[in-house]
Write an enzyme that holds these catalytic residues in place. Structure first.
Site, PDB file in Angstrom:
ATOM      1  N   CYS A  20      49.950  27.832  48.602  1.00  0.00           N
ATOM      2  CA  CYS A  20      50.174  26.410  48.320  1.00  0.00           C
ATOM      3  C   CYS A  20      50.968  25.731  49.421  1.00  0.00           C
ATOM      4  O   CYS A  20      51.112  24.515  49.420  1.00  0.00           O
ATOM      5  CB  CYS A  20      50.918  26.267  47.014  1.00  0.00           C
ATOM      6  SG  CYS A  20      52.464  27.127  47.075  1.00  0.00           S
ATOM      7  N   GLU A  63      55.434  24.611  39.641  1.00  0.00           N
ATOM      8  CA  GLU A  63      55.221  24.823  41.076  1.00  0.00           C
ATOM      9  C   GLU A  63      53.736  24.626  41.300  1.00  0.00           C
ATOM     10  O   GLU A  63      52.936  25.506  40.964  1.00  0.00           O
ATOM     11  CB  GLU A  63      55.663  26.234  41.474  1.00  0.00           C
ATOM     12  CG  GLU A  63      57.141  26.463  41.397  1.00  0.00           C
ATOM     13  CD  GLU A  63      57.913  25.690  42.435  1.00  0.00           C
ATOM     14  OE1 GLU A  63      59.139  25.681  42.368  1.00  0.00           O
ATOM     15  OE2 GLU A  63      57.276  25.083  43.332  1.00  0.00           O
TER      16      GLU A  63
HETATM   17  N1  LIG Z   1      53.344  25.556  44.092  1.00  0.00           N
HETATM   18  C1  LIG Z   1      53.143  26.846  44.171  1.00  0.00           C
HETATM   19  O1  LIG Z   1      54.098  27.641  44.343  1.00  0.00           O
HETATM   20  C2  LIG Z   1      51.756  27.404  44.031  1.00  0.00           C
HETATM   21  C3  LIG Z   1      50.646  26.600  43.764  1.00  0.00           C
HETATM   22  N2  LIG Z   1      49.389  27.147  43.643  1.00  0.00           N
HETATM   23  C4  LIG Z   1      48.212  26.273  43.475  1.00  0.00           C
HETATM   24  O2  LIG Z   1      47.280  26.864  42.529  1.00  0.00           O
HETATM   25  C5  LIG Z   1      45.942  26.687  42.999  1.00  0.00           C
HETATM   26  C6  LIG Z   1      45.263  28.027  43.232  1.00  0.00           C
HETATM   27  O3  LIG Z   1      45.688  28.985  42.339  1.00  0.00           O
HETATM   28  P1  LIG Z   1      44.886  29.195  41.001  1.00  0.00           P
HETATM   29  O4  LIG Z   1      45.362  30.419  40.345  1.00  0.00           O
HETATM   30  O5  LIG Z   1      43.418  29.045  41.215  1.00  0.00           O
HETATM   31  O6  LIG Z   1      45.372  27.937  40.155  1.00  0.00           O
HETATM   32  P2  LIG Z   1      45.007  27.561  38.672  1.00  0.00           P
HETATM   33  O7  LIG Z   1      45.885  26.416  38.386  1.00  0.00           O
HETATM   34  O8  LIG Z   1      43.568  27.458  38.398  1.00  0.00           O
HETATM   35  O9  LIG Z   1      45.504  28.829  37.789  1.00  0.00           O
HETATM   36  C7  LIG Z   1      46.856  29.194  37.775  1.00  0.00           C
HETATM   37  C8  LIG Z   1      47.100  30.020  36.526  1.00  0.00           C
HETATM   38  O10 LIG Z   1      46.908  29.190  35.378  1.00  0.00           O
HETATM   39  C9  LIG Z   1      45.958  29.753  34.497  1.00  0.00           C
HETATM   40  N3  LIG Z   1      45.271  28.652  33.816  1.00  0.00           N
HETATM   41  C10 LIG Z   1      44.165  27.964  34.214  1.00  0.00           C
HETATM   42  N4  LIG Z   1      43.862  27.002  33.318  1.00  0.00           N
HETATM   43  C11 LIG Z   1      44.806  27.074  32.320  1.00  0.00           C
HETATM   44  C12 LIG Z   1      45.056  26.367  31.106  1.00  0.00           C
HETATM   45  N5  LIG Z   1      44.273  25.355  30.702  1.00  0.00           N
HETATM   46  N6  LIG Z   1      46.116  26.721  30.346  1.00  0.00           N
HETATM   47  C13 LIG Z   1      46.923  27.732  30.721  1.00  0.00           C
HETATM   48  N7  LIG Z   1      46.759  28.456  31.861  1.00  0.00           N
HETATM   49  C14 LIG Z   1      45.700  28.124  32.647  1.00  0.00           C
HETATM   50  C15 LIG Z   1      45.080  30.585  35.405  1.00  0.00           C
HETATM   51  O11 LIG Z   1      44.403  31.577  34.673  1.00  0.00           O
HETATM   52  C16 LIG Z   1      46.110  31.168  36.359  1.00  0.00           C
HETATM   53  O12 LIG Z   1      46.744  32.272  35.764  1.00  0.00           O
HETATM   54  C17 LIG Z   1      46.064  25.893  44.250  1.00  0.00           C
HETATM   55  O13 LIG Z   1      46.007  24.515  43.918  1.00  0.00           O
HETATM   56  C18 LIG Z   1      47.467  26.204  44.776  1.00  0.00           C
HETATM   57  O14 LIG Z   1      47.993  25.195  45.589  1.00  0.00           O
HETATM   58  C19 LIG Z   1      49.172  28.482  43.721  1.00  0.00           C
HETATM   59  C20 LIG Z   1      50.262  29.301  43.976  1.00  0.00           C
HETATM   60  C21 LIG Z   1      51.612  28.832  44.172  1.00  0.00           C
HETATM   61  O1  LIG Z   2      51.838  30.956  45.680  1.00  0.00           O
HETATM   62  C1  LIG Z   2      52.182  30.456  46.720  1.00  0.00           C
HETATM   63  O2  LIG Z   2      51.458  29.816  47.456  1.00  0.00           O
HETATM   64  C2  LIG Z   2      53.597  30.691  47.076  1.00  0.00           C
HETATM   65  O3  LIG Z   2      54.428  29.791  46.386  1.00  0.00           O
HETATM   66  C3  LIG Z   2      53.796  30.512  48.532  1.00  0.00           C
HETATM   67  S1  LIG Z   2      55.253  31.266  49.028  1.00  0.00           S
HETATM   68  O4  LIG Z   2      56.252  31.257  47.963  1.00  0.00           O
HETATM   69  O5  LIG Z   2      54.900  32.642  49.388  1.00  0.00           O
HETATM   70  O6  LIG Z   2      55.659  30.459  50.172  1.00  0.00           O
END
Ligand SMILES: NC(=O)C1=CN([C@@H]2O[C@H](COP(=O)(O)OP(=O)(O)OC[C@H]3O[C@@H](n4cnc5c(N)ncnc54)[C@H](O)[C@@H]3O)[C@@H](O)[C@H]2O)C=CC1
Ligand SMILES: O=C(O)[C@H](O)CS(=O)(=O)O
Length: 492
Positions: free
Chosen positions: A299, A265
């Site tokens: 996200c 995700e």
């Molecule tokens: N599609 C979705 O449901 C979601 C997507 N996101 C995306 O994530 C970003 C923001 O959230 P962040 O936590 O800053 O994202 P991030 O991708 O930097 O970190 C996410 C998780 O991965 C861990 N992580 C970072 N580098 C890693 C590695 N090399 N190996 C293993 N784990 C690692 C982090 O410590 C954190 O727990 C945005 O791009 C947002 O769009 C965030 C939440 C939900």
């Molecule tokens: O981490 C997020 O951004 C979530 O996936 C958004 S939601 O599930 O609350 O829509």
């Protein structure tokens, strides 16, 4: 309120929910050598807890425990697993206020919004407590007179999860719910910014009667080392990740070696399109709900707002006006609409996107600066005159910045909305039924909101296309990510 005299535990009805040790298969465990990392309150910037900082070896132990316990968990009846999950759900609801307080303290979102996340997170446990009893197979007419064919679904085995800070509760339960319901065991490494919400879930899972070994919560300041353990440990059969596309790529490449079953995700860049025939007030309300939820740190937040020429000025004026009434402040304070951003990097990214837009002709009509509260507080911001060459057209802002792009035709709006490597959420407002049908089919996204800015629910399949991810979470489809299909061909 947290302050120098009031600790987080003082704010809780049940302080036992505040745990700083790791949860290793049912045992609360310190890190080797007593190593810890600090958790800070984003509103005040002060340390609210020091949490066990586990290393790769301890993560491997959690995986061993999960592997040893998983077969017996899978042998339980679906109803037995369902009853434990239902109890976990009931406990989450009972302790929702405390869980929300812990969440706000470490992530920053307003308490009411944190409470909403707790209810949303709990809904996945409730939903998959029910879905546990509906993991069905097939019988297929044999391919020969003496052949009988059937299909069964079995749990994958040990599932490992890595989750983001912006939904510290729901992004864990959206994975743990289906995994445990299917008969998998589950090891999660929560984000170092927000581990307390994950550990509080461990306390309640323990109280719900989850058997030893089935669940481990492995806080660690070293995300990459733990990620490598998940990808390289052959006992892990499933990797499920929520976070940025950049990290998703790293994990997918690491998991490729063992062809691990993966769910991703990832990031988004959601378009929010408002056509001339839209209900303007509804579109403004929808844009605010979609763009500024969790202060823009989701996200699925609108990242680009496209407004048709005929209503562009009226939309911009109404949006800017509505934002004047919003209160920025500490999420634990009554009446706060928007809390702090998670850290200074987040603030700098919003500022960079604003500066870039202004250099290229964009005009700030609301906000635009760091908030007078200082720290990581930022003014909700609206920019007009946005164009496709500006940074936020291709990069996720992940903050309270609403760029307004003007468009003339439906074809132009769809072309620009789809002009991205991402494909998670998209939204549009129109009251023309033919246009609604055309646009919902033309948008290249996993999720389309029509006349709404809010699409998050446990009953629907959440996930992206293109570089926003693989797989779906929630809905009747979500449990498939944690099961394997087996086809049986019997000669009689
Ligand atoms: N599609 C979705 O449901 C979601 C997507 N996101 C995306 O994530 C970003 C923001 O959230 P962040 O936590 O800053 O994202 P991030 O991708 O930097 O970190 C996410 C998780 O991965 C861990 N992580 C970072 N580098 C890693 C590695 N090399 N190996 C293993 N784990 C690692 C982090 O410590 C954190 O727990 C945005 O791009 C947002 O769009 C965030 C939440 C939900
Ligand atoms: O981490 C997020 O951004 C979530 O996936 C958004 S939601 O599930 O609350 O829509």
């Amino acid at each position: 309120m947290l302050d120098s005299a009031t600790n987080l535990a003082d704010l809780l009805k049940d302080p036992d929910l505040l745990v700083t040790k790791a949860y290793l298969g049912g045992d609360w465990t310190d890190a080797e050598g007593g190593k810890t990392f600090e958790v800070t309150n984003p509103a005040r910037g002060d340390v609210i807890a020091k949490v066990a900082d586990l290393d790769r070896a301890q993560c491997a132990k959690a995986i061993d425990l999960a592997h040893a316990a998983q077969k017996d968990w899978a042998k339980k009846t679906a109803k037995e697993r369902s009853q434990i999950l239902r109890k976990w759900f009931d406990l989450m609801i009972e302790h929702a206020d405390d869980l929300a307080t812990i969440l706000t303290a470490e992530e920053g979102k307003p308490h009411a919004e944190a409470k909403g996340e707790i209810m949303y997170g709990a809904s996945f446990v409730e939903w998959f407590a029910e879905e546990a009893k509906r993991v069905y197979g097939d019988t297929i007419p044999g391919n020969a007179e003496n052949k009988r064919i059937s299909v069964i679904r079995q749990p994958v085995g040990v599932a490992a999860a890595i989750t983001p800070w912006n939904f510290p509760n729901a992004m864990i339960t959206r994975k743990a719910g289906p995994a445990l319901a299917a008969g998998c065991s589950f090891v999660v490494r929560p984000p170092s910014q927000t581990p307390l919400s994950a550990l509080a879930l461990g306390v309640l899972a323990d109280r719900a009667g989850l058997p030893k070994g089935i669940l481990s919560i492995v806080p660690s300041s070293s995300s990459s080392e733990i990620g490598k353990e998940f990808c390289e440990n052959e006992k892990v059969r499933k990797l499920t990740f929520t976070g940025s596309t950049e990290v998703g790529r790293i994990l997918l490449s690491q998991a490729a070696d063992q062809v691990k079953k993966c769910s991703m995700e990832l990031g988004g860049n959601a378009p929010f399109i408002v056509f001339d025939d839209a209900d303007l007030d509804a579109a403004v309300e929808g844009a605010i709900a979609c763009k500024f939820r969790n202060n823009g740190q989701t996200c699925v937040c609108a990242n680009r707002i496209y407004v048709q020429s005929g209503i562009y000025d009226a939309f911009a004026e109404k949006l800017a006006q509505k934002l004047q009434d919003k209160t920025v402040g500490d999420g634990l304070e009554e009446g706060t609409d928007y809390g702090p951003l998670i850290d200074r990097d987040a603030v700098e990214k919003v500022k960079a996107h604003i500066a870039d837009a202004q250099e290229k002709g964009g005009k700030v009509i609301a906000g635009g600066k760091e908030h007078a509260l200082g720290g990581t507080f930022f003014q909700p911001t609206v920019i007009t005159g946005a164009t496709q060459d500006m940074a936020f057209a291709t990069e996720e802002t992940f903050g309270p910045l609403a760029p307004l792009f003007r468009f003339e035709t439906e074809e132009e709006a769809i072309e620009k909305a789809n002009d991205t490597i991402f494909g998670l959420a998209s939204y549009f407002f129109s009251r023309d039924i033919s246009r609604v049908t055309r646009v919902q089919e033309a948008l290249e996204y996993g999720i389309v909101g029509v006349n709404t800015g809010l699409i998050s629910t446990e009953v629907a399949p959440f996930g992206g296309v293109k570089q926003s991810g693989l797989g779906r979470e929630g809905s009747k489809y979500g449990i498939d990510e944690f099961t394997e299909m087996k086809y049986i061909n019997t000669a009689i």
